[in-house]
Design an enzyme around this catalytic site. Structure first.
Site, short mmCIF file in Angstrom:
data_model
loop_
_atom_site.label_atom_id
_atom_site.label_comp_id
_atom_site.label_asym_id
_atom_site.label_seq_id
_atom_site.Cartn_x
_atom_site.Cartn_y
_atom_site.Cartn_z
N PRO A 88 0.96 -1.30 -0.45
CA PRO A 88 -0.19 -0.15 0.05
C PRO A 88 0.80 1.54 0.02
CG PRO A 88 0.02 -0.95 2.14
CD PRO A 88 0.70 -2.14 1.03
N GLY A 89 1.96 0.96 0.00
CA GLY A 89 2.55 2.26 0.31
C GLY A 89 4.33 2.48 1.07
N ASP A 102 3.39 -1.21 -8.92
CA ASP A 102 2.43 -2.46 -8.19
C ASP A 102 1.22 -3.31 -8.99
OD1 ASP A 102 0.66 -4.26 -6.05
OD2 ASP A 102 2.69 -3.98 -4.27
N ASP A 124 10.50 -5.26 -2.54
CA ASP A 124 9.64 -5.69 -1.29
C ASP A 124 7.88 -7.01 -2.21
OD1 ASP A 124 9.11 -6.73 1.17
OD2 ASP A 124 7.21 -4.50 1.55
N LYS A 179 11.39 -13.38 0.58
CA LYS A 179 10.40 -13.36 0.96
C LYS A 179 10.54 -15.26 0.63
CE LYS A 179 7.88 -9.59 0.51
NZ LYS A 179 7.05 -8.96 1.71
C1 LIG Z 1 4.57 -7.12 1.03
S1 LIG Z 1 3.32 -5.65 0.14
C2 LIG Z 1 4.77 -4.49 -0.10
C3 LIG Z 1 4.62 -3.63 1.42
C4 LIG Z 1 5.05 -2.17 0.36
N1 LIG Z 1 6.94 -2.45 0.22
C5 LIG Z 1 5.09 -1.36 2.04
O1 LIG Z 1 5.57 -0.99 2.25
O2 LIG Z 1 3.78 -1.12 1.73
C6 LIG Z 1 4.12 -6.77 -1.43
C7 LIG Z 1 3.75 -6.37 -2.38
O3 LIG Z 1 3.43 -6.61 -4.04
C8 LIG Z 1 3.00 -6.39 -4.67
N2 LIG Z 1 2.97 -7.70 -6.14
C9 LIG Z 1 2.89 -9.42 -6.25
N3 LIG Z 1 3.27 -9.26 -6.91
C10 LIG Z 1 3.77 -8.70 -7.35
C11 LIG Z 1 4.06 -8.19 -8.81
N4 LIG Z 1 4.36 -9.33 -10.25
N5 LIG Z 1 4.87 -7.52 -9.54
C12 LIG Z 1 4.29 -6.06 -8.72
N6 LIG Z 1 3.73 -5.96 -7.44
C13 LIG Z 1 3.63 -6.89 -7.20
C14 LIG Z 1 1.03 -7.34 -4.08
O4 LIG Z 1 0.91 -6.50 -4.76
C15 LIG Z 1 1.36 -5.75 -2.92
O5 LIG Z 1 1.57 -4.99 -2.87
#
Ligand SMILES: C[S@@+](CC[C@H](N)C(=O)[O-])C[C@H]1O[C@@H](n2cnc3c(N)ncnc32)[C@H](O)[C@@H]1O
Length: 293
Positions: free
Chosen positions: A165-166, A183, A227, A256
């Site tokens: 979410p940011g 994202d 991330d 992860k």
């Molecule tokens: C753990 S969250 C990131 C949290 C972010 N770093 C923060 O500080 O709010 C993981 C994110 O990876 C995104 N995601 C998963 N697969 C993806 C892809 N192939 N390309 C872009 N985003 C992806 C998900 O939509 C999710 O928002």
């Protein structure tokens, strides 16, 4: 009183939370809070003797007590103080080395002047911002940047892959950097509305799969952050593709893990020249790969 640099004199562990390994293991161990790189055993008669000996080696030490707490606390109280208060970010780590020690009993101390973590007892806490960021993920980003001893600033461009979410985007934009947030899910509107020190938009959002986005879509960057929730081999392939595309930048990426940790991929990341794989205090079931340009 006796002091020995010979590890053969060390009694077998574990000592509380501490494990003693006589020789470096063949496979690197990533899941640790701190490694005491040159342990020694000190036999001492009095508190002042222990203090004198530690101070003769270097100024800064932090105890990790698991027994004999009263005596350990007395020793610590006579040493130069090392703050363990929560830090405000950005915080520039001091260069001076920080050692660690523990007591085995009232007259035996195990210590190491040289440790893998620069934080007291391998631990850092930050003053949290409960209002600005939309998630707590920014804390592991702050910790990574403190370990880098540098961070993005005005005039620098950052790619934030898996940005929603940011939280990371919020932390980067607050530093005055421009952020390209990628994202499949949209970051929170207030994050997209952030402005830089010049009053211009700080964040550009690209709705896309980060791993299939052509690097020409985001252009040159100073920092690559990732991330994305994905299997580590997928992240590794993407990083390789960025290298092949000629991207030269500082990298901070989360590996992860799902279930059993993927040790093979962690090792491949660690083998990239100039890189290191850490288990941060703010990491959960994940590791962080950092490579500075
Ligand atoms: C753990 S969250 C990131 C949290 C972010 N770093 C923060 O500080 O709010 C993981 C994110 O990876 C995104 N995601 C998963 N697969 C993806 C892809 N192939 N390309 C872009 N985003 C992806 C998900 O939509 C999710 O928002």
């Amino acid at each position: 009183m006796g002091f020995t640099g010979s590890t053969s004199a060390l009694p077998p562990g574990p000592w509380g939370p501490l494990y003693y390994v006589n020789n470096a293991p063949e496979t690197p161990v990533f899941w640790h809070q701190n490694v005491w790189l040159r342990p020694f055993l000190l036999e001492f008669d009095s508190i002042s003797e222990a203090v004198r000996h530690l101070r003769a080696i270097q100024r800064n030490w932090a105890p990790v007590l698991h027994t004999n707490f009263r005596r350990g606390t007395l020793i610590d109280s006579l040493m130069p103080s090392v703050s363990r208060r929560p830090r405000t970010f950005p915080w520039l780590l001091p260069d001076s080395p920080l050692g660690a020690w523990t007591l085995l009993d009232d007259h035996r101390l195990v210590g190491s002047a040289c440790c893998s973590s620069p934080f007291p007892a391998g631990s850092i806490r930050f003053e949290e911002d409960k209002e600005g960021p939309p998630s707590r993920a920014y804390l592991k980003l702050w910790e990574s940047l403190v370990r880098c001893r540098r961070w993005p600033g005005p005039g620098q461009r950052c790619l934030d892959a898996g940005a929603s979410p940011g939280g990371w985007t919020w932390a980067l934009a607050r530093l005055g950097a421009r952020v390209i947030a990628v994202d499949r899910a949209e970051p929170e509107p207030r994050i997209l509305a952030m402005t830089g020190p010049d009053g211009l938009p700080a964040v550009r959002y690209i709705k896309h799969d980060a791993f299939t986005l052509d690097p020409t879509e985001f252009g040159p960057v100073d920092w690559v952050f990732c991330d994305v929730a994905c299997y580590p081999p997928r992240l590794y392939e993407w990083v390789e593709r960025l290298f092949t595309a000629g991207i030269r930048a500082n990298f901070v990426c989360t590996l992860k893990m799902q279930g059993t940790p993927d040790q093979d991929t962690a090792r491949r990341f660690a083998e990239i020249p100039g890189g290191q794989v850490l288990h941060l205090c703010y990491n959960k079931h994940e590791l962080t790969w950092i490579k500075l340009d």
